[in-house]
Motif scaffolding. Structure first.
Motif, short mmCIF file in Angstrom:
data_model
loop_
_atom_site.label_atom_id
_atom_site.label_comp_id
_atom_site.label_asym_id
_atom_site.label_seq_id
_atom_site.Cartn_x
_atom_site.Cartn_y
_atom_site.Cartn_z
N TYR A 114 4.68 29.81 24.23
CA TYR A 114 5.69 30.29 25.49
C TYR A 114 5.19 29.34 26.86
O TYR A 114 6.29 28.85 27.35
N ASP A 115 3.88 29.51 27.22
CA ASP A 115 3.61 28.80 28.51
C ASP A 115 3.96 27.40 28.36
O ASP A 115 4.39 26.74 29.17
N TRP A 116 3.52 26.69 27.17
CA TRP A 116 3.78 25.36 26.88
C TRP A 116 5.05 24.79 27.04
O TRP A 116 5.73 23.91 27.43
N PRO A 137 0.12 24.54 21.09
CA PRO A 137 -1.00 25.28 21.17
C PRO A 137 -0.91 26.58 20.29
O PRO A 137 0.18 26.81 19.54
N GLU A 150 -5.14 16.00 30.38
CA GLU A 150 -3.83 16.15 29.73
C GLU A 150 -2.64 15.45 30.15
O GLU A 150 -2.71 14.97 31.27
N GLU A 184 1.76 33.43 22.91
CA GLU A 184 1.63 33.14 24.28
C GLU A 184 1.58 31.98 24.90
O GLU A 184 2.33 31.60 25.85
N ARG A 185 0.43 31.33 24.34
CA ARG A 185 0.33 29.93 24.77
C ARG A 185 1.56 28.91 24.38
O ARG A 185 1.73 28.00 25.28
N ILE A 239 -1.64 19.84 20.83
CA ILE A 239 -0.56 20.50 20.80
C ILE A 239 0.36 20.58 19.37
O ILE A 239 -0.04 19.59 18.65
#
Lengths: 184, 122
Positions: A68-70, A61, B95, A65-66, A59
């Motif tokens: 925002y997901d995170w 990411p 994770e 897009e990833r 992290i």
């Protein structure tokens, strides 16, 4: 895994709460404040600009897009503070609960902190960290833990300095924990 | 290629199982699945072995499933080296709540001690 983590015997107190302002070592005026979903775009912008070489354990990411997901998960469940220079986000620190449901005192929170490259080595990380812990204590978070790569001695000594103690070192990362005094 | 996959019944190793079986079918790998012993196993070794056979069968792959006793990292590395496997495959970490990738002690031991190539399956 999280159920048998060791914590220090004594609670740490005296952390400052947001909002706060200070001049960093480059004489930039930095403001630290607690933030919510309304700041998601500004925080995402920082992470999209983040140097991949400064990633830790996957992290932040890669790619918008990833990111925002995170961040969606982190903002939904966690407590967040950010360091602002004007309208730009210079750093972000977060406490994410081990379980998504329940009251703050019922479970431990994982801590992470990121400072954008241009703002590193200016004392912002320490201020962010202390303010996040103050914010956490005021929201009744009592147990905090983190993992840090063993070789990252600057981060390890900063965490130790504010009261974290090593509680696990059986793998590539060190695990450290801290107890917050919530009766302030 | 002769591949030795280590599984322990965790979510992490079940993901590795699915992915490694799929890849073995595509690549024509000769796959051996080793059920390793860990203290905090969610399933019994027999259940893990059954699940491994089921997944392989579903993909139409013939596999050799066996049990490894003793320290999981050491027994995997030892078996891979002694029996001349080309690659050792294991789960590539869990994770944290935050989304940080965490590698456990077995993974660390395998990475630092294996003389074969190692595949970490995310």
């Amino acid at each position: 895994m999280t159920g048998n983590r060791a914590y220090p015997d004594d609670a740490t107190s005296g952390f400052p709460t947001p909002p706060r302002s200070f001049a960093d070592r480059e004489d930039r005026e930095i403001r630290i404040d607690a933030i919510d979903e309304s700041h998601l775009d500004a925080v995402a912008e920082m992470y999209v600009a983040f140097d991949p070489a400064d990633r830790a354990q996957g992290i932040p990411p890669a790619g918008e897009e990833r990111v925002y997901d995170w961040l969606d998960t982190i903002f939904e469940e966690g407590l967040n503070v950010a360091a602002f220079h004007g309208d730009d986000v210079a750093g972000h620190a977060t406490l994410v609960p081990d379980e998504a449901h329940g009251e703050p005192g019922e479970h431990a929170y994982e801590l992470a902190i990121f400072v954008l490259q241009a703002y590193q080595r200016a004392g912002i990380g320490r201020e962010l960290l202390e303010t996040l812990l103050g914010h956490g204590a005021s929201e009744d978070v009592d147990r905090v833990w983190l993992t840090v790569e063993r070789w990252n001695s600057a981060a390890v000594s900063l965490y130790r300095d504010v009261g974290f103690e090593t509680c696990g070192s059986e793998s590539f990362e060190l695990e450290m924990s801290l107890v917050l005094d919530t009766d302030q | 290629m002769r591949v030795l996959l280590g599984v322990a019944g965790s979510e992490e190793s079940m993901r590795a199982l699915e992915s490694t079986v799929e890849r073995a079918v595509e690549a024509g790998d000769d796959l051996t699945i080793a059920v390793i012993e860990k203290d905090d196993m969610a399933q019994s070794p027999d259940d893990v072995a059954d699940e491994a056979r089921t997944v392989a069968e579903r993909h139409g792959l013939d596999v050799d499933v066996r049990y490894l006793e003793g320290d999981p990292g050491a027994s995997l590395v030892d078996t891979a080296e002694r029996e001349g496997f080309d690659e050792l495959a294991i789960g590539g970490g869990t994770e944290s709540p935050m989304g940080k990738i965490r590698l456990g002690p077995v993974t660390e031991f395998v990475l630092l001690n294996a003389t074969t190539s190692v595949r970490l399956v995310r």
